[in-house]
Design a protein around this motif. Sequence first.
Motif, PDB file in Angstrom:
ATOM      1  N   ALA A  37     -41.043   6.858  24.903  1.00 22.20           N
ATOM      2  CA  ALA A  37     -40.586   7.863  25.864  1.00 22.20           C
ATOM      3  C   ALA A  37     -41.529   7.915  27.071  1.00 22.20           C
ATOM      4  N   LEU A  38     -42.851   7.827  26.804  1.00 23.66           N
ATOM      5  CA  LEU A  38     -43.831   7.905  27.894  1.00 23.66           C
ATOM      6  C   LEU A  38     -43.705   6.719  28.853  1.00 23.66           C
ATOM      7  N   SER A  40     -41.074   4.950  29.554  1.00 22.87           N
ATOM      8  CA  SER A  40     -39.929   5.074  30.451  1.00 22.87           C
ATOM      9  C   SER A  40     -40.128   6.248  31.413  1.00 22.87           C
ATOM     10  N   PHE A  41     -40.965   7.217  31.029  1.00 23.72           N
ATOM     11  CA  PHE A  41     -41.233   8.340  31.934  1.00 23.72           C
ATOM     12  C   PHE A  41     -42.028   7.893  33.160  1.00 23.72           C
ATOM     13  N   SER A  73     -30.958   6.218  33.065  1.00 23.41           N
ATOM     14  CA  SER A  73     -31.815   6.152  31.874  1.00 23.41           C
ATOM     15  C   SER A  73     -31.026   6.378  30.599  1.00 23.41           C
ATOM     16  N   GLY A 123     -36.410   7.584  21.550  1.00 22.21           N
ATOM     17  CA  GLY A 123     -37.346   8.285  22.424  1.00 22.21           C
ATOM     18  C   GLY A 123     -36.950   8.132  23.882  1.00 22.21           C
ATOM     19  N   ARG A 124     -36.458   6.952  24.230  1.00 22.26           N
ATOM     20  CA  ARG A 124     -36.043   6.670  25.592  1.00 22.26           C
ATOM     21  C   ARG A 124     -34.771   7.455  25.947  1.00 22.26           C
ATOM     22  N   GLN A 127     -35.795  11.048  26.517  1.00 19.12           N
ATOM     23  CA  GLN A 127     -36.504  11.217  27.783  1.00 19.12           C
ATOM     24  C   GLN A 127     -35.509  11.261  28.943  1.00 19.12           C
TER      25      GLN A 127
END
Lengths: 270, 263
Positions: A37-38, A40-41, A73, A123-124, A127
């Motif tokens: 997630a991070l 892609s953030f 996303s 997670g992606r 996000q």
Amino acid sequence: MVEAPTILRIYARLIGARIRSQVQYRLSFALNMIGTALISFLDFAAILVIFEQVDALGEWSVAEVAFLYGISSVTFAATDLAIGHIDLLPEMIRKGDFDLVLVRPLGSLFQVVASDFTLRRLGRVGQGLVILVVALTQLEIEWTAGRVGMLAVTVVAGSAIFAGVWIAFSTIAFWLVDSLEVANAFTYGGNFLASYPVNIFGAWLRRLVLFVVPLAFVAYLPSLYILDKKDELGLPRALQFASPLVAVATALAGGLLWRVAVRRYRSAGG
Amino acid sequence: MRLWLALARRGYQRYAAYPGATVAGVFTNTFFGFLQAYILLAVFRQRESIGSYDASDAVTYVWLAQGMLMTIYIWGWYDVALRVRSGDIATDLYRPVDFQLLWLTQDLGRAAYHGLFRGVPPFLVGALVFDLRLPSDAVLWLAFAVSVVLAVCASFAYRFLFNLASFWLLDYRGVGVLAMVASTFFSGMIIPIAFFPGWLETLAWALPFAAMVQAPIEIFLGHARGLELAGLLTLQLGWASLLLLAGRAVFAAGTRRLVVQGG
């Protein structure tokens, strides 16, 4: 030919087994999901930094670009979750594992798609959803049945477009086994590209994403309708409603290319 | 000396063996370069300058960053972690060569390959299409070359360090991914540090990552001259040394508690 319900049952079994194996180590799984997630953030962080310096990018505000980013996303992440491990195809070809795929009584594309499932990619998706929801709260959209419907259709169509593009470019591996990065340019790169308004790109790139690799239909064109924005490119208004058609065409093209490529496949082993 | 040259050549050859992958990689770097260049040009249609950057600086930054990406190998490198996990580290430990220097030397060889074949080609394509800013004199070119080597050393030392987590943790990838998130953002790889809001810019320059990407780019663009330039190089040398020393200390601690299963 194996019937559709049987295929679904096989798919559920294979994926179920993958998921169970991945959640065995909880901490490890949690760390991986947060990490995904991070990463892609980071692309969104870049957008925030840019809007620290300017109020608009090609006439699009930060909330509007966040909306594009959210749609791109979520759709990309859904596709990544479902078929992202198609990236393993070059490895399968190199090792000769693809030969095994061909002798089993199921479709080759199905087998490659069902060969793995990486749950941390959720997670992606999460996000992207968060950013999309935040963007929606910041925008003042006059919600009509048409716009709500368009938003739902866009998410499905966008995922199908990414899937078609992903499959199409992954087939290059049947000709050039080292080509994974070329596919990455249009999958991961496609996600990056679709997060920005298409009107800021150069003419050749705009033509490419309108007519060849239809990434403009993932977020930009339908968003013009949902956000009721003027199209800086002056394209026909009908294109704003064309994403579902384009999605069907792209997915079909991906499937067709796969067939052609598999037919001419020759094993690396001797 | 012959040994170290041979090791560096190994590092070079390991990647030179796949020219097809290199061509595909150059394609992707170039494609991303175009995307980022258009985005930053759209920013500079709204403003004349940001910090010390004008439009020409920004576009040059894009192609330099794409070139640095593989040269410093900012993403997924788990070679050392994998050796600890597999137990192969046991054989490494009785080799008569310093473990960290062995990997550093190989990594410099790798960086030479990636710099030449993944770094230079996208930049040349960018230079053909966009109006790029080149260093005005030989001193800047030389300083840039030194700065890139220091950037590779700092980046290697950092990668070596987070790989050592595998001595203690089963899941070295979780740590690796978090380490990568920090370095990608704070190195200035995805957006120039000069674009950050003030407090974040200060923070970025206080962290070791600016030494890996942003410092050589600032030198190339001529944003640091004379004393400032010397300061940047010293900063890079400092971080590279500090991270390498930290890596040695952690490696020593790790090997003291290492138990390799074997038969």
